[in-house]
Design a protein around this motif. Structure first.
Motif, PDB file in Angstrom:
ATOM      1  N   SER B 175     -12.024   6.108  -2.035  1.00  0.00           N
ATOM      2  CA  SER B 175     -11.870   4.613  -1.854  1.00  0.00           C
ATOM      3  C   SER B 175     -12.409   3.594  -2.601  1.00  0.00           C
ATOM      4  O   SER B 175     -12.121   2.672  -2.981  1.00  0.00           O
ATOM      5  N   THR B 176     -13.363   4.211  -3.364  1.00  0.00           N
ATOM      6  CA  THR B 176     -13.916   3.327  -4.369  1.00  0.00           C
ATOM      7  C   THR B 176     -12.810   3.302  -5.688  1.00  0.00           C
ATOM      8  O   THR B 176     -12.897   2.382  -6.336  1.00  0.00           O
ATOM      9  N   ASP B 177     -12.148   4.233  -5.871  1.00  0.00           N
ATOM     10  CA  ASP B 177     -11.145   3.879  -6.996  1.00  0.00           C
ATOM     11  C   ASP B 177      -9.725   3.151  -6.338  1.00  0.00           C
ATOM     12  O   ASP B 177      -9.032   2.553  -7.338  1.00  0.00           O
ATOM     13  N   ALA B 178      -9.526   3.004  -5.119  1.00  0.00           N
ATOM     14  CA  ALA B 178      -8.295   2.443  -4.591  1.00  0.00           C
ATOM     15  C   ALA B 178      -7.914   1.208  -5.170  1.00  0.00           C
ATOM     16  O   ALA B 178      -6.611   0.830  -5.680  1.00  0.00           O
ATOM     17  N   ALA B 179      -8.818  -0.007  -4.887  1.00  0.00           N
ATOM     18  CA  ALA B 179      -8.632  -1.182  -5.323  1.00  0.00           C
ATOM     19  C   ALA B 179      -8.114  -1.266  -6.793  1.00  0.00           C
ATOM     20  O   ALA B 179      -7.201  -1.979  -7.235  1.00  0.00           O
ATOM     21  N   ARG B 180      -9.079  -0.429  -7.491  1.00  0.00           N
ATOM     22  CA  ARG B 180      -8.691  -0.605  -9.042  1.00  0.00           C
ATOM     23  C   ARG B 180      -7.182  -0.021  -9.326  1.00  0.00           C
ATOM     24  O   ARG B 180      -6.436  -0.659 -10.140  1.00  0.00           O
ATOM     25  N   PHE B 181      -6.822   1.130  -8.884  1.00  0.00           N
ATOM     26  CA  PHE B 181      -5.519   1.627  -8.994  1.00  0.00           C
ATOM     27  C   PHE B 181      -4.435   0.874  -8.639  1.00  0.00           C
ATOM     28  O   PHE B 181      -3.557   0.771  -9.295  1.00  0.00           O
ATOM     29  N   ILE B 182      -4.618   0.218  -7.190  1.00  0.00           N
ATOM     30  CA  ILE B 182      -3.561  -0.689  -6.840  1.00  0.00           C
ATOM     31  C   ILE B 182      -3.342  -1.808  -7.614  1.00  0.00           C
ATOM     32  O   ILE B 182      -2.163  -1.968  -8.268  1.00  0.00           O
ATOM     33  N   SER B 183      -4.374  -2.350  -8.120  1.00  0.00           N
ATOM     34  CA  SER B 183      -4.516  -3.571  -9.082  1.00  0.00           C
ATOM     35  C   SER B 183      -3.716  -3.262 -10.322  1.00  0.00           C
ATOM     36  O   SER B 183      -2.807  -3.661 -10.775  1.00  0.00           O
ATOM     37  N   GLN B 184      -4.095  -2.248 -10.995  1.00  0.00           N
ATOM     38  CA  GLN B 184      -3.592  -1.758 -12.398  1.00  0.00           C
ATOM     39  C   GLN B 184      -2.103  -1.369 -12.260  1.00  0.00           C
ATOM     40  O   GLN B 184      -1.279  -1.782 -13.206  1.00  0.00           O
ATOM     41  N   THR B 185      -1.448  -0.911 -11.052  1.00  0.00           N
ATOM     42  CA  THR B 185      -0.453  -0.403 -10.886  1.00  0.00           C
ATOM     43  C   THR B 185       0.463  -1.606 -10.771  1.00  0.00           C
ATOM     44  O   THR B 185       1.551  -1.724 -11.095  1.00  0.00           O
ATOM     45  N   ILE B 186       0.051  -2.385  -9.671  1.00  0.00           N
ATOM     46  CA  ILE B 186       0.820  -3.764  -9.409  1.00  0.00           C
ATOM     47  C   ILE B 186       0.898  -4.604 -10.653  1.00  0.00           C
ATOM     48  O   ILE B 186       2.158  -5.245 -10.652  1.00  0.00           O
ATOM     49  N   LEU B 187      -0.072  -4.780 -11.426  1.00  0.00           N
ATOM     50  CA  LEU B 187      -0.145  -5.757 -12.327  1.00  0.00           C
ATOM     51  C   LEU B 187       0.950  -5.364 -13.196  1.00  0.00           C
ATOM     52  O   LEU B 187       1.910  -6.067 -13.762  1.00  0.00           O
ATOM     53  N   ALA B 188       0.997  -3.985 -13.603  1.00  0.00           N
ATOM     54  CA  ALA B 188       1.958  -3.392 -14.746  1.00  0.00           C
ATOM     55  C   ALA B 188       3.411  -3.828 -14.229  1.00  0.00           C
ATOM     56  O   ALA B 188       4.557  -3.825 -14.904  1.00  0.00           O
ATOM     57  N   ALA B 189       3.524  -3.352 -12.772  1.00  0.00           N
ATOM     58  CA  ALA B 189       4.867  -3.197 -12.111  1.00  0.00           C
ATOM     59  C   ALA B 189       5.321  -4.643 -12.212  1.00  0.00           C
ATOM     60  O   ALA B 189       6.692  -4.960 -12.178  1.00  0.00           O
ATOM     61  N   TYR B 190       4.552  -5.550 -12.216  1.00  0.00           N
ATOM     62  CA  TYR B 190       5.055  -7.118 -12.054  1.00  0.00           C
ATOM     63  C   TYR B 190       5.008  -7.656 -13.608  1.00  0.00           C
ATOM     64  O   TYR B 190       5.860  -8.811 -13.551  1.00  0.00           O
ATOM     65  N   SER B 191       4.455  -6.919 -14.469  1.00  0.00           N
ATOM     66  CA  SER B 191       4.675  -7.470 -15.892  1.00  0.00           C
ATOM     67  C   SER B 191       6.221  -7.670 -16.464  1.00  0.00           C
ATOM     68  O   SER B 191       7.085  -6.790 -15.863  1.00  0.00           O
ATOM     69  N   LYS B 192       6.496  -8.412 -17.305  1.00  0.00           N
ATOM     70  CA  LYS B 192       7.927  -8.704 -17.953  1.00  0.00           C
ATOM     71  C   LYS B 192       8.040  -7.506 -18.701  1.00  0.00           C
ATOM     72  O   LYS B 192       7.110  -6.833 -19.297  1.00  0.00           O
ATOM     73  N   ALA B 193       9.358  -7.015 -18.687  1.00  0.00           N
ATOM     74  CA  ALA B 193       9.838  -5.830 -19.274  1.00  0.00           C
ATOM     75  C   ALA B 193       9.584  -5.856 -20.766  1.00  0.00           C
ATOM     76  O   ALA B 193       9.257  -5.013 -21.351  1.00  0.00           O
ATOM     77  N   GLY B 194       9.939  -6.906 -21.384  1.00  0.00           N
ATOM     78  CA  GLY B 194       9.655  -7.086 -22.781  1.00  0.00           C
ATOM     79  C   GLY B 194       8.352  -7.005 -23.478  1.00  0.00           C
ATOM     80  O   GLY B 194       7.902  -7.016 -24.486  1.00  0.00           O
ATOM     81  N   ALA B 195       7.405  -7.548 -22.486  1.00  0.00           N
ATOM     82  CA  ALA B 195       6.191  -7.636 -22.885  1.00  0.00           C
ATOM     83  C   ALA B 195       5.204  -6.678 -23.558  1.00  0.00           C
ATOM     84  O   ALA B 195       5.392  -5.631 -22.881  1.00  0.00           O
TER      85      ALA B 195
END
Lengths: 195, 195
Positions: B175-195
């Motif tokens: 559970s200590t990893d969860a927030a970091r994993f979610i955040s890093q995953t979502i931010l990458a998924a939301y980033s623009k393709a070309g960036a």
DNA sequence: CTCAACTCGAACAGCACTGTTCGGGTTATG
DNA sequence: CATAACCCGAACAGTGCTGTTCGAGTTGAG
């Protein structure tokens, strides 16, 4: 070959009913995790008693349905060539079989409520390993990010696919868009941060 | 003011039991969508009859539990400043309240089985809109990709959080990893393709 | 055609859950 | 301390599901 040993009498008619029942079971269980036996039988167009004639208990039915759903998924996976660029392989995998994966996952979730956890793991192990290998290879190749553990990435893949299936079922997402959305989301989520 | 109209007699003791019951209901329902009333009462350390003295039916109990879970989530959301960089705002949101969101989502899923769909939508609308606004603003700012619809992005967020909660519950994720994993995953998924 | 295999509806017992009633016990509050 | 509010276990009816039995009808295979 012409003498199947332990099956003295199985009419062609009966085996056909079994598949109808399994079809209905997969369909119902992927929609509603605790669908009743009556509901499954009705969906299959079969009497409840007939169903119990082929499967001794609800557990056995769920087990068989899960086995078939996973076998279907594995069959599609085996037909794919996963040896090329991990990105392209993952894209092909999603586009060709996300629906089957979603269905199998849904049935698996239903099975989790009623089956022994070891049995679920046992059935699910094969195809899951295949996807896991692809992701680990992508990480080793440098195609996918390595700052997050591989099993987290596979978990994300499963949950996004599962979620897409729910969205489609609830009418929030066109099924024609689903594969593209999933693929573009996952590939972005898996890409390296600096890239 | 000193005469609350429609409540002639409510002992201080009783109201305390109500919150114990609601705590237990949220806890049980987020673990198991169809937990029995007996199970909830036992978890609350309260007799089943006492529970029915406060809530006329299981539906009413689920409704109240969902209302409280969502109110908790909304309370945390309101304390956050979501006006800065959408990326940082989303990161802060995930890190401060992903667990509450996961819990609320799980209860919501439980409620979906027994409550009227309109009622669910009604309760869920508030906080959902808040997150949706943030994502749309991020798309307009150019911080998030715009080649996928906003409601798909919100859906992905929900399902990834929900999945992380399941992984934590099953011991597959710290559970200590969860927030970091979610955040890093979502931010990458939301980033623009070309960036 | 004949028979065994198969199907099916009705109906039964067993079980778990919901919602309610009853009667006695506890406790906060004035 | 006295009373009203509250708590609780036991027990009841009602419901829906599971798994089974019975008896009768239907159908495929030899």
């Amino acid at each position: 070959m012409s003498h199947p040993p332990a099956k003295p009498t199985l009419r062609a008619d009966a085996q056909q009913n079994v598949t109808k029942i399994l079809d209905a079971a997969v369909a119902c269980l992927s929609r509603n995790a605790d669908a009743s036996v009556s509901e499954i039988a009705k969906t299959a167009g079969v009497g409840r008693v007939t169903l119990y004639g082929h499967f001794p208990s609800r557990q056995a039915l769920v087990d068989a349905a899960l086995t078939r759903a996973i076998a279907d998924g594995e069959h599609v996976l085996q037909a794919l060539d996963l040896t090329g660029d991990p990105r392209e392989a993952l894209d092909a995998l999603i586009k060709s079989s996300w629906l089957l994966v979603a269905q199998a996952t849904a049935v698996l979730e239903a099975a989790q409520a009623t089956l022994a956890p070891g049995r679920v793991q046992e059935l699910h192990a094969g195809p899951a390993q295949r996807v896991d290998d692809l992701i680990r290879r992508g990480q080793a190749d440098g195609a996918f990010r390595a700052d997050l553990p591989a099993n987290w990435l596979t978990s994300v893949l499963h949950h996004v696919i599962h979620g897409a299936a729910i969205d489609v079922a609830k009418g929030r997402l066109e099924s024609t868009d689903a594969a593209r959305f999933i693929s573009q989301t996952i590939l972005a989520a898996y890409s390296k941060a600096g890239a």
